[in-house]
Design a protein around this motif. Structure first.
Motif, PDB file in Angstrom:
ATOM      1  N   ARG A   1     -97.053 102.146  94.379  1.00 16.37           N
ATOM      2  CA  ARG A   1     -96.956 100.693  94.536  1.00 16.37           C
ATOM      3  C   ARG A   1     -98.295 100.072  94.954  1.00 16.37           C
ATOM      4  O   ARG A   1     -98.400  99.320  95.914  1.00 16.37           O
TER       5      ARG A   1
ATOM      6  N   SER B   1    -101.170  98.755  85.764  1.00 22.20           N
ATOM      7  CA  SER B   1    -101.201  97.479  85.030  1.00 22.20           C
ATOM      8  C   SER B   1    -101.421  96.320  85.990  1.00 22.20           C
ATOM      9  O   SER B   1    -102.147  95.378  85.669  1.00 22.20           O
TER      10      SER B   1
ATOM     11  N   THR C   1     -97.447 106.919  85.738  1.00 22.95           N
ATOM     12  CA  THR C   1     -96.731 105.712  85.316  1.00 22.95           C
ATOM     13  C   THR C   1     -95.986 105.063  86.487  1.00 22.95           C
ATOM     14  O   THR C   1     -95.430 105.751  87.342  1.00 22.95           O
ATOM     15  N   GLY C   2     -96.036 103.741  86.514  1.00 23.79           N
ATOM     16  CA  GLY C   2     -95.307 102.984  87.543  1.00 23.79           C
ATOM     17  C   GLY C   2     -95.967 102.962  88.908  1.00 23.79           C
ATOM     18  O   GLY C   2     -95.342 102.603  89.894  1.00 23.79           O
ATOM     19  N   GLN C   3     -97.222 103.318  89.008  1.00 23.83           N
ATOM     20  CA  GLN C   3     -97.860 103.361  90.329  1.00 23.83           C
ATOM     21  C   GLN C   3     -98.787 102.164  90.569  1.00 23.83           C
ATOM     22  O   GLN C   3     -99.404 102.075  91.625  1.00 23.83           O
ATOM     23  N   GLY C   4     -98.880 101.275  89.586  1.00 25.10           N
ATOM     24  CA  GLY C   4     -99.641 100.047  89.823  1.00 25.10           C
ATOM     25  C   GLY C   4    -100.888  99.852  88.988  1.00 25.10           C
ATOM     26  O   GLY C   4    -101.705  98.998  89.287  1.00 25.10           O
TER      27      GLY C   4
ATOM     28  N   LYS D   1    -100.023  99.729  74.261  1.00 22.38           N
ATOM     29  CA  LYS D   1     -98.603  99.553  74.617  1.00 22.38           C
ATOM     30  C   LYS D   1     -98.049  98.237  74.070  1.00 22.38           C
ATOM     31  O   LYS D   1     -96.858  98.009  74.070  1.00 22.38           O
TER      32      LYS D   1
ATOM     33  N   GLN E   1    -105.218  98.831  99.414  1.00 25.22           N
ATOM     34  CA  GLN E   1    -103.943  98.384  98.847  1.00 25.22           C
ATOM     35  C   GLN E   1    -104.291  97.357  97.789  1.00 25.22           C
ATOM     36  O   GLN E   1    -104.913  96.335  98.090  1.00 25.22           O
TER      37      GLN E   1
END
Ligand SMILES: Nc1ncnc2c1ncn2[C@@H]1O[C@H](COP(=O)(O)OP(=O)(O)OP(=O)(O)O)[C@@H](O)[C@H]1O
Length: 790
Positions: free
Chosen positions: A653, A459, A454-457, A486, A668
């Protein structure tokens, strides 16, 4: 708003330009006739100008004065145009221009597709210039011959090359033209001359008095001799059977004159039979042009680049940081007695790749084992060692930059790599370590698995993929089925429901947030898949691309159910959640789609936070060769998603690893923020849309029947157990059965229906649990024993 529109026009993609250039048959007739007549008018005006130009030149300055008459056959207009093209332009060569206009008109008027106008114009303009420059040599005696262009260019060339130089250059250009355009070679010229020579000789012989042939014989001999000699190495095939007879007779005469051992052979190829279908489709295409799937929304404008934010993601190379890291790598390796022959750094947006070439005789595995030591000495997270870099023969050490730069979606969308990508479903995922935009084709993948803590990019990654498709595909060409448990991640795409989304008939929201509806949608997509396979079979093509090409060429009749097929991209966020609640019922259709759907244009993108083996099962993994891993928390997770470690060493990120079955690529991910997606969907959503979202086939869930008259013999094996669970808990809900008996939703639903039929639970009551009609297990036993068939 008005300003917005003009901006849009500038950035509309090639596709919409193409639409405006396509002329239908009627428009071609009008434009063609105009050009033909205009070409004729030019020839008349030019010819007349040659005789009257002296007199007419004085009238040109008084063009507005109606008193003054021009002598040109097309009066003042003719004089003016001719003066422009001949005197001020190309001299006599202007006739070539008139000819080109006329030919363009003929081509459009008679719809001569075989006439390749582009080539005519290319060579025509070159010939015009050549003639004009050539006549420039004679400008002193007659300025009209080469016109001003010819004179000035000739003059210019003579200043630099001299008279002879210019003449030689012109000769070279002439030879180049004859060779390239007319395909004339010295051999052909030589052959032609010797032929002429021989025919003259023969003529001379036949005219001598010794000749003893009769008049009749003479006449056919002459005919044969004047006829071009048949080439022995080439066989001319004439598909026109009407000429056959004539040829035969000639051949027999030839036989007489030529030596006997040379047998002439006539080769006949039957003319190609025209297939009725082809003829009809060609006529349809001629009358209406190719089928254009975008026609219904022909005014649709693609989102503009201005909607995306520029995060100024230029990479700044910090020399000190590079030197420092290099020294630390070299020192650490030295400590372990590993000498380095060479080291090179490539700076990417988030990580820098140090490529080292170790001295000869050093084992690669030794360096690979030092991963943690190097990480320690650099005191940085996210160090990854690639030993060796495939295809390079070096060892790579990826070290995160102190200041990572953001790769904006804008920069990847604007890149020529994305703009010129000739792909069916191009996705600009981000940038590679060498700062190149990375674009891949979803249609080739053919399905994509995405995982990351979660929170690593994740979405952002999904949004980047959807944005890429929105920027490259017309609403007629691609449809999305979005599953978002969600409920917040993909809601913005609701605005483009009637443009880009697909849904089940009679459902309200196109974006599926309810896990139970997912099963119906997946099954419906399986039906769509089967239907599409039928269409492909009927059209005798192997995949959607060929099918659509055939449909566009009007070779498939819409009355037989054929239609233009858009690609369908199914996006499932939080797949783990889905598998947990619905298990096999989701896995089976997903696996079926993944196995079979590539040829008919259905592609799946599945994202999950938890890449554990019970979520990404073997069958799913086997069918998703393309994977994206954002940062995960454990090596095991990394192994599940990538079949190897690496994803646990990423820095988050949007830092990600991508594989398509072979090597891993560190990328990236392009960053696109929610407000940007909002703007894009708003931009698209405010335009004219289809009346409804794309309709998937209706699917009657197995659990949707009332089931009151279910046959006792068809009861589920777990029926009795389920009845006991329900009666004990005194709660008639399917989810209770799912939990207690570890069932999928559909099966639990079916058992509830059977319980209702047996009179154990009451009817469906909306969101409330059903009433349990049997009070305890004894009563249940009694009820079931009294049943006739149990
Ligand atoms: N490509 C990127 N470039 C820069 N920052 C990023 C990028 N991707 C994600 N981020 C940062 O990470 C944050 C979290 O990303 P995101 O919402 O995509 O995570 P997620 O993996 O979807 O999390 P969850 O699974 O909880 O929804 C973003 O708000 C953003 O600040």
């Amino acid at each position: 708003m008005a300003r917005k529109k003009t901006k849009n026009k500038k950035t509309t993609t090639n596709k919409s330009n193409k639409v405006s250039l396509k002329l239908n048959r009627q428009q071609k007739v009008v434009l063609g006739s105009f050009l033909m007549l205009f070409g004729i008018a030019l020839i008349i005006a030019f010819t007349s100008f040659l005789f009257n130009w002296h007199a007419d030149q004085s009238t040109l300055s008084e063009f507005g004065n109606r008193e003054i008459e021009a002598r040109n056959w097309l009066s003042k207009f003719g004089a003016l145009v001719s003066d422009f093209f001949i005197y001020k332009g190309f001299g006599l060569a202007a006739f070539v221009f008139a000819g080109l206009i006329g030919i363009s008109g003929i081509s459009l008027f008679f719809n001569l597709k075989s006439l390749r106008l582009g080539i005519y114009w290319f060579w025509g303009v070159l010939v015009m210039l050549w003639i004009s420059i050539f006549f420039g040599f004679f400008a002193e005696s007659n300025a009209l011959l080469g016109g001003r262009v010819g004179f000035e260019t000739n003059d210019f060339l003579q200043d630099y090359l001299g008279f002879f130089g210019t003449a030689l250059l012109m000769l070279f250009l002439l030879i180049a033209y004859l060779s390239l355009r007319l395909k004339i070679t010295p051999e052909m010229v030589g052959g032609f001359i010797s032929k002429k020579h021989q025919s003259l000789q023969n003529e001379f012989k036949t005219n001598t008095p010794e000749a003893s042939e009769t008049d009749e014989e003479l006449s056919w001999k002459e005919e044969v001799l004047n006829k071009p000699e048949p080439k022995t190495s080439e066989v001319k095939l004439d598909p026109d059977p009407s000429k056959e007879k004539k040829k035969e007779t000639r051949v027999s005469k030839e036989d007489k004159t030529e030596s006997h051992d040379e047998v002439a052979m006539e080769v006949e190829t039957p003319p190609e039979e025209e297939v009725e279908d082809d003829k009809q489709s060609r006529k349809l295409v001629e009358d209406f042009g190719e089928f254009d799937p975008t026609l219904e929304l022909s005014n649709y404008t693609f989102p503009t680049l201005e909607l995306l934010k520029d995060y100024g993601g230029t990479i700044t190379v910090d020399q000190e940081e590079l030197e420092g890291n290099k020294n630390r790598i070299v020192d650490t390796l030295k400590n372990y007695k590993i000498e380095i022959a060479q080291i090179k750094a490539t700076v990417g947006p988030t990580v820098t790749l140090y490529e080292i070439v170790p001295e000869a005789g050093i084992r690669i595995s030794k360096i690979k084992n030092l991963e943690d030591d190097i990480a320690l000495s650099l005191s940085a997270l996210g160090i990854r060692i690639i030993a060796p870099i495939p295809g390079k023969g070096t060892i790579g050490i990826e070290v995160p930059n102190k200041n990572a730069s953001i790769v904006s979606m804008r920069s990847v969308i604007a890149s020529s790599k994305f703009r010129n990508a000739e792909m069916e479903l191009p996705m600009a995922l981000g940038k590679t370590i060498s700062n190149e935009t990375f674009v891949v084709d979803l249609a080739k993948m053919p399905h994509l698995l995405m995982a990351g803590a979660t929170g690593q990019g994740k979405s952002v990654g999904l949004n980047a993929i959807l944005t890429s498709l929105l920027y490259s595909k017309h609403p007629a060409e691609v449809k999305f089925v979005l599953v978002d448990p969600k409920k917040v991640e993909l809601t913005l795409f609701n605005k483009i429901e009637r443009h880009y989304l697909a849904k089940l008939p009679d459902t309200e929201d196109a974006i599926i947030t309810d896990n139970n509806k997912v099963i119906n949608t997946l099954n419906s997509m399986c039906i769509e898949m089967d239907n599409r396979y039928e269409l492909l079979k009927d059209a005798m093509v192997r995949n959607i691309k060929e099918y659509n090409v055939k449909f566009k060429a009007r070779k498939l009749n819409p009355e037989n159910g054929h239609k233009f097929l858009p690609y369908i991209v199914l996006v499932v966020d939080e797949f783990a959640d889905l598998i947990m609640t619905a298990g096999k019922e989701v896995e089976t259709p997903i696996a079926r789609l993944a196995q079979l759907a590539r040829a008919i244009g259905i592609h799946l993108i599945i994202a999950t936070q938890r890449p554990s083996v019970n979520v990404i099962t073997g069958i799913i993994k086997a069918n998703f060769p393309a994977r994206i891993a954002f940062r995960v928390t454990s090596k095991i997770d990394s192994r599940t998603i990538l079949d190897g470690q690496g994803a646990d060493q990423l820095i988050g990120r949007g830092d990600m690893l991508f594989t398509q079955g072979n090597e891993l690529k560190r990328l990236q991910c392009a960053f696109v923020d929610t407000p940007e997606v909002d703007k894009i969907t708003e931009f698209i959503g405010s335009q004219k849309a289809y009346p409804d979202a794309y309709q998937l086939p209706a699917y009657e869930g197995e659990d949707s029947g009332t089931g009151v008259d279910i046959d006792v013999s068809e009861r589920d094996k777990l029926f009795r157990e389920a009845a006991e669970v329900i009666v004990t808990a005194q709660q008639g809900s399917a989810s209770l059965l799912q939990r207690k008996l570890k069932l999928g939703y559909n099966r639990a639903g079916r058992i509830i229906d059977q319980l209702e039929a047996a009179g154990i639970v009451g009817p469906f009551e909306g969101s409330k649990a059903r009433q349990v009609l049997v009070t305890d297990l004894v009563a249940l036993d009694q009820l079931l024993n009294e049943e006739p068939n149990t």
